[in-house]
Design a protein around this motif. Structure first.
Motif, PDB file in Angstrom:
ATOM      1  N   HIS A 359       0.829  -1.210   0.000  1.00  0.00           N
ATOM      2  CA  HIS A 359       0.000   0.000   0.000  1.00  0.00           C
ATOM      3  C   HIS A 359       0.865   1.263   0.000  1.00  0.00           C
ATOM      4  CE1 HIS A 359      -2.923  -3.053   1.292  1.00  0.00           C
ATOM      5  NE2 HIS A 359      -3.851  -2.233   0.858  1.00  0.00           N
ATOM      6  N   SER A 360       2.087   1.138  -0.480  1.00  0.00           N
ATOM      7  CA  SER A 360       3.013   2.283  -0.607  1.00  0.00           C
ATOM      8  C   SER A 360       3.302   2.946   0.731  1.00  0.00           C
ATOM      9  CB  SER A 360       2.442   3.327  -1.587  1.00  0.00           C
ATOM     10  OG  SER A 360       2.396   2.795  -2.885  1.00  0.00           O
ATOM     11  N   GLY A 361       3.324   2.150   1.803  1.00  0.00           N
ATOM     12  CA  GLY A 361       3.588   2.695   3.117  1.00  0.00           C
ATOM     13  C   GLY A 361       4.996   2.432   3.604  1.00  0.00           C
ATOM     14  N   PHE A 362       5.323   3.021   4.746  1.00  0.00           N
ATOM     15  CA  PHE A 362       6.606   2.806   5.404  1.00  0.00           C
ATOM     16  C   PHE A 362       6.330   2.282   6.801  1.00  0.00           C
ATOM     17  CE2 PHE A 362      10.048   4.161   8.215  1.00  0.00           C
ATOM     18  CZ  PHE A 362      11.149   3.642   7.542  1.00  0.00           C
ATOM     19  N   LEU A 363       6.761   1.061   7.070  1.00  0.00           N
ATOM     20  CA  LEU A 363       6.523   0.438   8.366  1.00  0.00           C
ATOM     21  C   LEU A 363       7.536   0.934   9.393  1.00  0.00           C
ATOM     22  CD1 LEU A 363       4.975  -1.654  10.072  1.00  0.00           C
ATOM     23  CD2 LEU A 363       6.643  -3.362   9.292  1.00  0.00           C
ATOM     24  N   ILE A 364       7.033   1.402  10.521  1.00  0.00           N
ATOM     25  CA  ILE A 364       7.900   1.854  11.611  1.00  0.00           C
ATOM     26  C   ILE A 364       8.047   0.762  12.658  1.00  0.00           C
ATOM     27  CG2 ILE A 364       8.158   3.554  13.474  1.00  0.00           C
ATOM     28  CD1 ILE A 364       6.504   5.485  11.714  1.00  0.00           C
ATOM     29  N   TYR A 365       6.924   0.122  13.003  1.00  0.00           N
ATOM     30  CA  TYR A 365       6.953  -0.887  14.063  1.00  0.00           C
ATOM     31  C   TYR A 365       5.865  -1.923  13.839  1.00  0.00           C
ATOM     32  CZ  TYR A 365       6.493  -3.057  18.644  1.00  0.00           C
ATOM     33  OH  TYR A 365       6.419  -3.977  19.648  1.00  0.00           O
ATOM     34  N   ALA A 366       6.210  -3.181  14.076  1.00  0.00           N
ATOM     35  CA  ALA A 366       5.219  -4.257  14.093  1.00  0.00           C
ATOM     36  C   ALA A 366       5.687  -5.294  15.091  1.00  0.00           C
ATOM     37  CB  ALA A 366       5.060  -4.883  12.707  1.00  0.00           C
ATOM     38  N   GLY A 367       4.981  -5.412  16.203  1.00  0.00           N
ATOM     39  CA  GLY A 367       5.355  -6.369  17.225  1.00  0.00           C
ATOM     40  C   GLY A 367       4.166  -6.707  18.089  1.00  0.00           C
ATOM     41  N   GLY A 368       3.984  -7.995  18.380  1.00  0.00           N
ATOM     42  CA  GLY A 368       2.806  -8.391  19.132  1.00  0.00           C
ATOM     43  C   GLY A 368       1.556  -8.052  18.347  1.00  0.00           C
ATOM     44  N   ASP A 369       0.654  -7.306  18.955  1.00  0.00           N
ATOM     45  CA  ASP A 369      -0.584  -6.912  18.259  1.00  0.00           C
ATOM     46  C   ASP A 369      -0.555  -5.452  17.840  1.00  0.00           C
ATOM     47  OD1 ASP A 369      -0.648  -6.050  20.923  1.00  0.00           O
ATOM     48  OD2 ASP A 369      -2.835  -5.918  20.925  1.00  0.00           O
ATOM     49  N   ASP A 370       0.609  -4.803  17.877  1.00  0.00           N
ATOM     50  CA  ASP A 370       0.708  -3.375  17.551  1.00  0.00           C
ATOM     51  C   ASP A 370       1.361  -3.154  16.188  1.00  0.00           C
ATOM     52  OD1 ASP A 370      -0.376  -2.427  19.982  1.00  0.00           O
ATOM     53  OD2 ASP A 370       1.554  -2.739  20.978  1.00  0.00           O
ATOM     54  N   VAL A 371       0.846  -2.159  15.464  1.00  0.00           N
ATOM     55  CA  VAL A 371       1.407  -1.756  14.172  1.00  0.00           C
ATOM     56  C   VAL A 371       1.460  -0.236  14.126  1.00  0.00           C
ATOM     57  CG1 VAL A 371       1.070  -1.717  11.664  1.00  0.00           C
ATOM     58  CG2 VAL A 371       0.551  -3.803  12.963  1.00  0.00           C
ATOM     59  N   LEU A 372       2.557   0.302  13.632  1.00  0.00           N
ATOM     60  CA  LEU A 372       2.686   1.738  13.398  1.00  0.00           C
ATOM     61  C   LEU A 372       3.315   1.940  12.032  1.00  0.00           C
ATOM     62  CD1 LEU A 372       2.509   4.681  14.444  1.00  0.00           C
ATOM     63  CD2 LEU A 372       4.788   4.372  15.417  1.00  0.00           C
ATOM     64  N   ALA A 373       2.665   2.714  11.170  1.00  0.00           N
ATOM     65  CA  ALA A 373       3.172   2.909   9.804  1.00  0.00           C
ATOM     66  C   ALA A 373       2.766   4.274   9.285  1.00  0.00           C
ATOM     67  CB  ALA A 373       2.625   1.818   8.880  1.00  0.00           C
ATOM     68  N   LEU A 374       3.541   4.782   8.323  1.00  0.00           N
ATOM     69  CA  LEU A 374       3.198   5.989   7.560  1.00  0.00           C
ATOM     70  C   LEU A 374       2.670   5.564   6.202  1.00  0.00           C
ATOM     71  CD1 LEU A 374       6.294   8.298   8.188  1.00  0.00           C
ATOM     72  CD2 LEU A 374       3.999   8.622   9.109  1.00  0.00           C
ATOM     73  N   LEU A 375       1.606   6.229   5.730  1.00  0.00           N
ATOM     74  CA  LEU A 375       1.007   5.865   4.448  1.00  0.00           C
ATOM     75  C   LEU A 375       0.472   7.103   3.744  1.00  0.00           C
ATOM     76  CD1 LEU A 375      -0.728   3.044   6.214  1.00  0.00           C
ATOM     77  CD2 LEU A 375       0.110   2.519   3.944  1.00  0.00           C
ATOM     78  N   PRO A 376       0.398   7.038   2.407  1.00  0.00           N
ATOM     79  CA  PRO A 376      -0.370   8.064   1.704  1.00  0.00           C
ATOM     80  C   PRO A 376      -1.818   7.993   2.165  1.00  0.00           C
ATOM     81  CG  PRO A 376       0.991   6.810   0.170  1.00  0.00           C
ATOM     82  CD  PRO A 376       1.041   6.085   1.486  1.00  0.00           C
TER      83      PRO A 376
END
Length: 393
Positions: A359-376
């Motif tokens: 989805h043209s995003g940039f993943l910052i963090y993915a661990g356990g049940d948490d996700v943090l990403a930048l996206l258009p």
């Protein structure tokens, strides 16, 4: 934990990821955070939890020392050094609890209710990123001139410092380390409690700017359909204004299927700010306003060249996607479910990067049940939906 003969029960962590901490990993080194700030383990009677706490503090201190050596070593006997040491030493809140009941799941929640980490109040001008922490110059009262002298002198030390620190941006030690560690993480070495040696690895310092992320869907359509002449004219002016290709290492999926000419590739690597009229009109972003006006003119011509396609105008907005799993804490309180949940979360986490990239995003963090990403902005909801489907599966 492992060096003391313990077993990590939750979350399940890749052995290869842990191997990279000793520079023994295989394949590509990790580029995103994936270790949650809370874990559960089964340990022998000889286990010393204070060694885990010391390991974190020692690794953190080694990283802070490496950043100081890289950027601030010329300030060794200054107020900046005093602030740095104080903030680095007292930043982390670390809590742990031991129980002989393997089914006990609430002990950590009970421990966290007993708050004994009380950050001290700090004087002076405050950091622009982290609330309440003093910025590193040590100037006691707001003074734009003196602050400017300290931070501008620091910015001019290297090209990476100038790009990592914005003008009139004042940071504390913690924020400074977050901003600068990628440039020296590969050289990190530290002797750790338990008889092992921590080593860093190469981390990509090229993160897509938020302006570039916002412009990407529009830019992909323009690059695909605009006439070559307009593309060449825009690139010529924009490149002269920016002087570099800061997005050279940025690879977003929305550009992958475009058959690129040299002009298309070059434009794709430009600073994201050049695609917005408001940024071009801002002398703080582009001091050369005469040249910025010329870029604005050719940008209009570029937009006009694809008017017939009715492409949605470029938007300055982007998305920060934050997700966490529903009712996970409640489910983890049931001991018989913990192993299954741990394995399932590990499977989900391993697939997050691919979904975000698609989805043209940039993943910052993915661990356990948490996700943090930048996206258009245009792709954020579809990415959230796909991640939700993956999580539920």
């Amino acid at each position: 934990v492992k060096k003391q003969g313990g077993n990590i029960m939750f979350p399940k962590v890749s052995d290869d990821y842990l191997a990279w901490l000793e520079k023994k990993g295989s394949g590509n080194p990790p580029q995103q955070g994936c270790i949650p700030n809370r874990f559960k383990c089964e340990v022998p009677n000889t286990f010393d939890p204070k060694l885990v706490e010391k390991s974190l503090q020692d690794a953190w201190q080694a990283l802070a020392d490496k950043v100081w050596e890289q950027d601030l070593s010329h300030l060794k006997d200054s107020k900046t050094r005093e602030i740095w040491d104080r903030q680095v030493r007292h930043f982390w809140e670390i809590s742990w609890a031991l129980t002989d009941d393997i089914e006990q799941s609430k002990i950590m929640d009970q421990r966290k209710n007993w708050r004994n980490h009380l950050p001290r109040e700090e004087a002076g001008v405050k950091c622009m990123m982290l609330d309440g922490l003093q910025e590193l110059s040590g100037i006691e009262t707001p003074n734009a001139k003196d602050l400017g002298v300290f931070w501008e002198k620091l910015r001019k030390q290297s090209n990476t410092l100038e790009s990592d620190l914005r003008e009139h941006e004042y940071l504390c030690a913690i924020a400074f380390i977050k901003r600068r560690f990628v440039h020296c993480f590969e050289d990190l070495k530290a002797e750790m409690p338990g008889g092992w040696n921590l080593q860093g690895w190469d981390v990509n310092s090229s993160v897509p700017s938020v302006t570039y992320m916002a412009a990407a869907p529009w830019l992909a359509q323009v690059l695909e359909h605009a006439p070559e002449q307009q593309l060449q004219e825009f690139h010529k002016k924009a490149r002269k204004l920016t002087g570099s290709y800061p997005e050279y290492h940025t690879h977003l999926s929305c550009f992958e299927n475009i058959q690129k000419t040299q002009s298309q590739r070059d434009i794709q690597n430009l600073d994201g700010s050049v695609f917005f009229d408001t940024a071009l009109e801002n002398k703080n972003i582009f001091p050369n306003q005469e040249l910025a006006k010329e870029v604005k003119k050719v940008l209009k011509a570029l937009r006009d060249s694809v008017t017939a396609l009715k492409i949605t105008p470029v938007s300055p907005f982007y998305a920060v996607l934050m997700m966490d799993g529903d009712s996970l804490g409640v489910q983890m309180n049931v001991f018989t479910k913990q192993e299954l949940i741990t394995d399932s979360l590990n499977c989900f986490t391993q697939g997050v990067a691919k979904v975000v990239k698609n989805h043209s995003g940039f993943l910052i963090y993915a661990g356990g049940d948490d996700v943090l990403a930048l996206l258009p902005l245009e792709y954020a909801l579809s990415c959230a939906y796909d991640l939700r489907q993956s999580y539920e599966t």
